[in-house]
Design a protein around this motif. Structure first.
Motif, short mmCIF file in Angstrom:
data_model
loop_
_atom_site.label_atom_id
_atom_site.label_comp_id
_atom_site.label_asym_id
_atom_site.label_seq_id
_atom_site.Cartn_x
_atom_site.Cartn_y
_atom_site.Cartn_z
N GLY A 25 -19.71 7.25 26.59
CA GLY A 25 -20.02 7.69 25.24
C GLY A 25 -18.88 8.36 24.53
N ALA A 26 -17.66 8.35 25.12
CA ALA A 26 -16.51 8.89 24.41
C ALA A 26 -16.21 8.04 23.18
CB ALA A 26 -15.29 8.93 25.33
N LEU A 27 -16.45 6.72 23.29
CA LEU A 27 -16.47 5.83 22.13
C LEU A 27 -17.94 5.57 21.84
CD1 LEU A 27 -13.61 3.32 23.04
CD2 LEU A 27 -13.58 5.04 21.22
N LEU A 28 -18.41 6.01 20.69
CA LEU A 28 -19.83 6.02 20.41
C LEU A 28 -20.36 4.65 20.02
CD1 LEU A 28 -19.98 9.32 18.32
CD2 LEU A 28 -20.73 8.99 20.70
N PRO A 29 -21.63 4.38 20.34
CA PRO A 29 -22.25 3.13 19.89
C PRO A 29 -22.14 3.00 18.37
CG PRO A 29 -23.66 4.24 21.49
CD PRO A 29 -22.54 5.19 21.16
N GLY A 30 -21.71 1.82 17.92
CA GLY A 30 -21.56 1.58 16.50
C GLY A 30 -20.23 2.04 15.92
N GLU A 31 -19.38 2.66 16.74
CA GLU A 31 -18.11 3.18 16.25
C GLU A 31 -17.12 2.05 15.99
OE1 GLU A 31 -14.47 6.13 17.75
OE2 GLU A 31 -16.49 6.30 18.63
N LYS A 32 -16.47 2.11 14.82
CA LYS A 32 -15.44 1.13 14.47
C LYS A 32 -14.18 1.42 15.28
CE LYS A 32 -13.73 -2.00 11.50
NZ LYS A 32 -14.29 -3.34 11.29
N LEU A 33 -13.59 0.37 15.85
CA LEU A 33 -12.39 0.54 16.66
C LEU A 33 -11.14 0.27 15.83
CD1 LEU A 33 -13.47 -1.19 20.00
CD2 LEU A 33 -13.52 1.23 19.43
N ASN A 34 -10.25 1.23 15.81
CA ASN A 34 -8.97 1.08 15.15
C ASN A 34 -7.93 0.71 16.20
OD1 ASN A 34 -6.26 1.92 14.18
ND2 ASN A 34 -7.39 2.56 12.35
N ASN A 54 -11.12 -8.12 24.00
CA ASN A 54 -11.87 -9.38 24.03
C ASN A 54 -12.63 -9.56 25.34
OD1 ASN A 54 -11.29 -10.37 21.44
ND2 ASN A 54 -9.27 -11.08 22.09
N ARG A 55 -12.12 -9.00 26.44
CA ARG A 55 -12.88 -9.04 27.69
C ARG A 55 -14.16 -8.23 27.56
NH1 ARG A 55 -8.10 -7.70 32.08
NH2 ARG A 55 -6.74 -9.47 31.61
N LEU A 56 -14.07 -7.11 26.85
CA LEU A 56 -15.26 -6.27 26.67
C LEU A 56 -16.22 -6.88 25.65
CD1 LEU A 56 -13.56 -2.76 26.80
CD2 LEU A 56 -14.88 -3.91 28.58
N VAL A 57 -15.68 -7.71 24.74
CA VAL A 57 -16.55 -8.49 23.86
C VAL A 57 -17.39 -9.45 24.70
CG1 VAL A 57 -16.60 -10.28 22.07
CG2 VAL A 57 -15.07 -8.30 21.82
N THR A 58 -16.75 -10.09 25.67
CA THR A 58 -17.45 -11.02 26.56
C THR A 58 -18.55 -10.31 27.34
OG1 THR A 58 -15.45 -12.37 26.80
CG2 THR A 58 -17.16 -12.64 28.48
N ASP A 59 -18.31 -9.06 27.72
CA ASP A 59 -19.30 -8.28 28.47
C ASP A 59 -20.39 -7.69 27.59
OD1 ASP A 59 -18.17 -8.78 30.89
OD2 ASP A 59 -17.17 -6.84 31.10
N GLY A 60 -20.24 -7.83 26.27
CA GLY A 60 -21.26 -7.31 25.36
C GLY A 60 -21.11 -5.85 25.00
N LEU A 61 -20.02 -5.22 25.41
CA LEU A 61 -19.82 -3.80 25.11
C LEU A 61 -19.14 -3.57 23.76
CD1 LEU A 61 -18.73 -2.47 28.62
CD2 LEU A 61 -20.94 -2.20 27.50
N ILE A 62 -18.50 -4.61 23.24
CA ILE A 62 -17.83 -4.55 21.94
C ILE A 62 -18.25 -5.77 21.13
CG2 ILE A 62 -15.59 -4.70 20.75
CD1 ILE A 62 -14.36 -3.09 23.00
N ALA A 66 -15.88 -11.43 12.15
CA ALA A 66 -14.83 -11.96 11.29
C ALA A 66 -14.64 -11.06 10.08
CB ALA A 66 -15.20 -13.38 10.84
N GLN A 67 -13.41 -10.74 9.78
CA GLN A 67 -13.01 -9.92 8.64
C GLN A 67 -13.41 -8.45 8.78
OE1 GLN A 67 -11.08 -11.60 6.57
NE2 GLN A 67 -11.59 -13.46 7.72
N LYS A 68 -14.11 -8.10 9.84
CA LYS A 68 -14.55 -6.71 10.01
C LYS A 68 -13.94 -6.04 11.23
CE LYS A 68 -18.98 -7.24 7.65
NZ LYS A 68 -20.47 -7.06 7.76
N GLY A 69 -13.34 -6.81 12.12
CA GLY A 69 -12.72 -6.23 13.29
C GLY A 69 -13.69 -5.99 14.42
N TYR A 70 -13.43 -4.92 15.18
CA TYR A 70 -14.18 -4.64 16.40
C TYR A 70 -15.00 -3.36 16.27
CZ TYR A 70 -10.91 -8.03 18.42
OH TYR A 70 -10.18 -9.15 18.69
N THR A 71 -16.19 -3.40 16.85
CA THR A 71 -17.10 -2.26 16.82
C THR A 71 -17.74 -2.10 18.19
OG1 THR A 71 -17.63 -2.72 14.50
CG2 THR A 71 -19.13 -1.25 15.69
N VAL A 72 -17.89 -0.86 18.66
CA VAL A 72 -18.63 -0.62 19.89
C VAL A 72 -20.07 -1.09 19.66
CG1 VAL A 72 -19.43 1.09 21.54
CG2 VAL A 72 -17.18 1.34 20.47
#
Length: 227
Positions: A25-34, A54-62, A66-72
């Protein structure tokens, strides 16, 4: 992943740190990743950082949009229920296959993992002991299903485990409530190595349901019903 000398790659090291930050939870659910800030924090280049993310995207954690980047990935009761339902379908199936295919080595791994878990103390408020217990718990559950001999199924298992672990880390750490599951683990392991497949599968299902029900009680007031 490691290099030719067996050392973790930069991407693997970054992935491990990001995974830990998300699970705790150090990176909060819904937090935008810079990515620029993460690159500085983790002291890695943009290429290995993107690989880790991208590995964590595959695991469903991130989530990657498109055009919005990455989010927890956000969390919700609906998501927790879906994780539980999938675990109830896939883990017992994997366990039954392991019981059918596993030999003496598999039995030894299950009993060894159980012994380590029983000897690992989990102390409320002590992060190091919680981390050690979580590692031993995950190793035990993996040992149960490892001989299903289905790589795709095991990949799905690891993803579901990670998603479930995030709820447990965040909410049990905050609440300090830990369910004593020692007897449940012993019963599952004994039924498995004694080749009592129906009993082992039933006990595992009950264990998953009870653990998820405990989480639901803890978080019902703080999470929405829908994602």
């Amino acid at each position: 992943m490691s290099d030719v000398r067996g050392r973790p790659t930069l991407a693997a090291t970054a992935e491990a740190q990001l995974r830990q930050d998300i699970l705790r939870g150090a990176l909060l659910p819904g937090e935008k990743l810079n990515l620029d800030r993460l690159r500085e924090k983790l002291a890695v280049g943009l290429s290995p950082l993107r690989e880790a993310v991208n590995r964590l995207v595959t695991d469903g954690l991130i989530l990657a949009e498109a055009q919005k980047g990455y989010t927890v990935t956000p969390i919700s009761l609906a998501n927790l229920n879906e994780v539980c339902d999938l675990r109830l379908e896939l883990e017992p199936y994997a366990l039954r296959r392991s019981i059918e295919r596993g030999g003496l080595d598999w039995e030894s791994e299950v009993i060894g993992a159980l012994h380590r878990l029983k000897r690992t103390e989990r102390v409320a408020g002590d992060q190091a002991s919680r981390d050690a217990w979580e590692a031993a718990n995950n190793a035990f559950h993996l040992a149960l299903v490892a001989r299903c001999d289905m790589p795709i199924l095991l990949k799905m298992y690891h993803s579901l485990q990670a998603l479930n672990d995030r709820y447990r880390h965040i909410y049990l750490s905050a609440a300090g409530q830990q369910r004593d599951v020692t007897d449940e683990h012993i019963a599952i392991a004994e039924a498995a190595v004694q080749r009592r497949a129906d009993d082992a599968v039933g006990l595992l299902r009950s264990h998953i349901r009870a653990s998820t029900d405990n989480l639901r009680r803890l978080i019902a007031q703080s999470l929405p019903e829908t994602p």
